[in-house]
Write a protein that holds these residues in place. Structure first.
Motif, PDB file in Angstrom:
ATOM      1  N   THR A 254     -96.649   0.826 -43.056  1.00 22.87           N
ATOM      2  CA  THR A 254     -96.207   2.153 -42.629  1.00 22.87           C
ATOM      3  C   THR A 254     -95.235   2.061 -41.465  1.00 22.87           C
ATOM      4  O   THR A 254     -94.217   2.760 -41.416  1.00 22.87           O
ATOM      5  CB  THR A 254     -97.414   3.005 -42.228  1.00 22.87           C
ATOM      6  OG1 THR A 254     -98.350   3.040 -43.314  1.00 22.87           O
ATOM      7  CG2 THR A 254     -96.998   4.414 -41.879  1.00 22.87           C
ATOM      8  N   ALA A 258     -91.566   3.507 -41.476  1.00 24.59           N
ATOM      9  CA  ALA A 258     -91.278   4.544 -40.491  1.00 24.59           C
ATOM     10  C   ALA A 258     -90.247   4.093 -39.478  1.00 24.59           C
ATOM     11  O   ALA A 258     -89.566   4.930 -38.861  1.00 24.59           O
ATOM     12  CB  ALA A 258     -92.570   4.956 -39.776  1.00 24.59           C
ATOM     13  N   SER A 264     -87.444   6.128 -44.060  1.00 22.10           N
ATOM     14  CA  SER A 264     -88.605   7.005 -43.851  1.00 22.10           C
ATOM     15  C   SER A 264     -88.343   8.404 -44.397  1.00 22.10           C
ATOM     16  O   SER A 264     -89.228   9.028 -44.986  1.00 22.10           O
ATOM     17  CB  SER A 264     -88.950   7.072 -42.365  1.00 22.10           C
ATOM     18  OG  SER A 264     -87.883   7.642 -41.621  1.00 22.10           O
ATOM     19  N   GLN A 291     -97.384   8.472 -38.419  1.00 24.51           N
ATOM     20  CA  GLN A 291     -96.534   7.286 -38.205  1.00 24.51           C
ATOM     21  C   GLN A 291     -95.045   7.596 -38.385  1.00 24.51           C
ATOM     22  O   GLN A 291     -94.193   6.822 -37.938  1.00 24.51           O
ATOM     23  CB  GLN A 291     -96.931   6.165 -39.176  1.00 24.51           C
ATOM     24  CG  GLN A 291     -98.402   5.779 -39.101  1.00 24.51           C
ATOM     25  CD  GLN A 291     -99.238   6.559 -40.112  1.00 24.51           C
ATOM     26  OE1 GLN A 291     -98.870   7.675 -40.505  1.00 24.51           O
ATOM     27  NE2 GLN A 291    -100.341   5.970 -40.550  1.00 24.51           N
ATOM     28  N   PHE A 292     -94.730   8.707 -39.039  1.00 26.17           N
ATOM     29  CA  PHE A 292     -93.342   8.995 -39.401  1.00 26.17           C
ATOM     30  C   PHE A 292     -92.672   9.892 -38.370  1.00 26.17           C
ATOM     31  O   PHE A 292     -93.326  10.633 -37.634  1.00 26.17           O
ATOM     32  CB  PHE A 292     -93.279   9.640 -40.784  1.00 26.17           C
ATOM     33  CG  PHE A 292     -93.641   8.710 -41.901  1.00 26.17           C
ATOM     34  CD1 PHE A 292     -92.671   7.956 -42.538  1.00 26.17           C
ATOM     35  CD2 PHE A 292     -94.961   8.566 -42.303  1.00 26.17           C
ATOM     36  CE1 PHE A 292     -92.997   7.090 -43.560  1.00 26.17           C
ATOM     37  CE2 PHE A 292     -95.304   7.699 -43.329  1.00 26.17           C
ATOM     38  CZ  PHE A 292     -94.319   6.957 -43.959  1.00 26.17           C
ATOM     39  N   SER A 293     -91.356   9.828 -38.356  1.00 26.05           N
ATOM     40  CA  SER A 293     -90.576  10.606 -37.396  1.00 26.05           C
ATOM     41  C   SER A 293     -90.586  12.089 -37.763  1.00 26.05           C
ATOM     42  O   SER A 293     -90.938  12.478 -38.885  1.00 26.05           O
ATOM     43  CB  SER A 293     -89.130  10.105 -37.371  1.00 26.05           C
ATOM     44  OG  SER A 293     -88.489  10.376 -38.621  1.00 26.05           O
ATOM     45  N   LYS A 297     -90.698  14.021 -41.490  1.00 22.56           N
ATOM     46  CA  LYS A 297     -91.645  15.093 -41.805  1.00 22.56           C
ATOM     47  C   LYS A 297     -90.898  16.355 -42.239  1.00 22.56           C
ATOM     48  O   LYS A 297     -91.352  17.088 -43.129  1.00 22.56           O
ATOM     49  CB  LYS A 297     -92.533  15.387 -40.598  1.00 22.56           C
ATOM     50  CG  LYS A 297     -93.472  14.252 -40.222  1.00 22.56           C
ATOM     51  CD  LYS A 297     -94.261  14.605 -38.964  1.00 22.56           C
ATOM     52  CE  LYS A 297     -95.135  13.448 -38.522  1.00 22.56           C
ATOM     53  NZ  LYS A 297     -95.867  13.743 -37.268  1.00 22.56           N
TER      54      LYS A 297
END
Length: 347
Positions: A254, A258, A264, A291-293, A297
C-alpha cells in the motif's frame, strides 16, 4: 442530434402513454413471495448459523477483529445517509411533475447542459435512479447532452452526498468543495463533449411502458424498496471489500502504491469502478483508506458515482452498448483529469 420528425414522433408517443414515474423504467417486477423465497431465507440462516459455529474459534484473532471494526464502522456511519438519500431520490423521481424539466431548462442545448448539471446539486438522486431518470428526460424531448449531464451530477453533488462527505471527512471541508467542483466539472464537460461529438445512432432513447393512472405513491414505495435493497447490498459489499483491503494488503504494498501520486490516483479510481458503492456511503469508505493521498481519495469519490460496474450495466441496457462503449471511457478519463486538477488546487 436526432432529427425533428423523430422528436415529434417521440412526443406523440409520450402524449399517448399513461403517467409513469421515471424511476420505474427498466425495473424488473418484484418477485412474488413463495416457497422458494422461504427456502432461500432458511438456507441463508443455516449457512450463517454453521459459519458462526465454525468461525467462533478464530474470531479472537487481531486481524479478524480489525476487519469487523472497520466493516461495522463503515456500515453504521453510512446507513442513515443511505436511507435518507434513497427516500429523497424516490420522492424526486416519482413525485416531481415531469413538466418541471421543460420549464427549468433553457431551450439552447449549450446552456441547458450546465443548468442540468447544476440541478444535480438541488435534486438528490442515487446512481441507481439516475439512468432511468435521464432516459425519461430524453424521451420527453430534453437534449440528450443535458440529460447526461444530470445523470452524472445528480448522484455526485446532491446535498445528501455532500453532507455525508462532510461528516466522513470531519475537519476537512476542502474535500467537500473539491468533490463538488470536480464532479460538476466532469458532468458539464461530458455533456458538452457529447453535444459536440455524439451521434444519433450511438444513443438508444428508451420507450415508455404503460402504467395505471394515479400510481405515483405505489411507485414511490416501489422505488424506495428497490433503492434501499440494491444500495444497501452494495454498501455491505463495499464495506467488506474496504475492510478486507485494510487488513490483508501488506502495508509495504500500500505504501509503495500510495507513494506514487499518479499511480495512487489510478488505483483508487479503478477501485471505485469495481466496488460500486452508493454515493451516499462512498465517503465513509474513502476516509478509511488512510494510506492514500487526499487527491487519490478525491478520484475515488468523483469516479464512483459516475463510472462503476452497475452503472455500466445500466447504461448499456438502457441506452445501448454502443453508447456505453463511448460514454464510459470518456467519463472515466474526465473524472481522473478533473480530480488531479482540482486536487492540486484545493487539497
Amino acid at each position: 442530434m436526432p432529427s425533428a420528425p423523430r422528436w415529434r414522433a417521440v412526443e406523440a408517443a409520450w402524449e399517448e402513454d399513461a403517467e409513469l414515474p421515471p424511476a420505474e423504467w427498466g425495473r424488473r417486477p418484484p418477485m412474488a413471495a413463495g416457497p422458494r423465497a422461504l427456502l432461500g431465507v432458511v438456507a441463508v440462516a443455516g449457512v450463517l448459523a454453521a459459519g458462526r459455529v465454525l468461525a467462533a474459534p478464530h474470531l479472537r484473532e487481531a486481524r479478524v477483529q480489525g476487519w469487523a471494526t472497520v466493516f461495522v464502522a463503515i456500515c453504521v456511519q453510512a446507513l442513515p445517509f443511505l436511507a435518507f438519500g434513497a427516500t429523497v431520490s424516490a420522492a424526486i423521481s416519482t413525485l416531481v411533475p415531469e413538466a418541471f424539466w421543460r420549464r427549468a431548462l433553457p431551450r439552447r442545448a449549450l446552456l441547458a447542459v450546465p443548468v442540468a448539471g447544476a440541478a444535480g446539486a438541488v435534486l438528490p438522486g442515487c446512481e441507481c435512479a439516475s439512468v432511468p431518470v435521464a432516459g425519461g428526460l430524453m424521451a420527453r424531448g430534453i437534449t440528450p447532452a443535458a440529460a447526461l449531464a444530470f445523470l452524472l451530477s445528480s448522484p455526485a453533488i446532491n446535498p445528501v452526498v455532500l453532507v455525508a462527505t462532510a461528516v466522513a471527512f470531519r475537519g476537512h471541508p476542502q474535500m467537500v468543495a473539491a468533490r463538488f467542483a470536480a464532479s460538476l466539472l466532469v458532468s458539464v464537460a461530458a455533456g458538452w463533449l457529447w453535444l459536440r461529438f455524439g451521434r444519433t445512432e450511438w444513443l438508444r432513447i428508451p420507450s415508455r411502458p404503460r402504467a395505471a393512472h394515479g400510481a405515483r405513491w405505489p411507485g414511490f414505495a416501489a422505488a424506495l424498496r428497490h433503492d434501499l435493497l440494491h444500495t444497501g447490498g452494495l454498501l455491505v459489499a463495499g464495506a467488506a471489500i474496504a475492510a478486507t483491503l485494510n487488513v490483508t494488503v501488506p502495508p509495504a504494498w500500500t505504501a509503495a502504491v500510495a507513494g506514487v501520486p499518479w499511480l495512487s490516483v489510478a488505483v483508487l479510481a479503478a477501485l471505485a469502478v469495481v466496488m460500486s458503492i452508493c454515493s451516499e456511503a462512498d465517503a465513509f469508505v474513502a476516509t478509511s483508506l488512510t494510506q492514500f493521498s487526499a487527491t487519490a481519495k478525491l478520484a475515488f469519490l468523483v469516479v464512483g458515482p459516475m463510472v462503476d460496474l452497475k452503472l455500466i450495466a445500466l447504461q448499456a441496457g438502457t441506452f445501448g452498448p454502443r453508447f456505453a462503449a463511448r460514454f464510459v471511457p470518456m467519463t472515466f478519463a474526465l473524472a481522473i483529469v478533473a480530480s488531479a486538477l482540482i486536487g492540486r488546487v484545493l487539497l
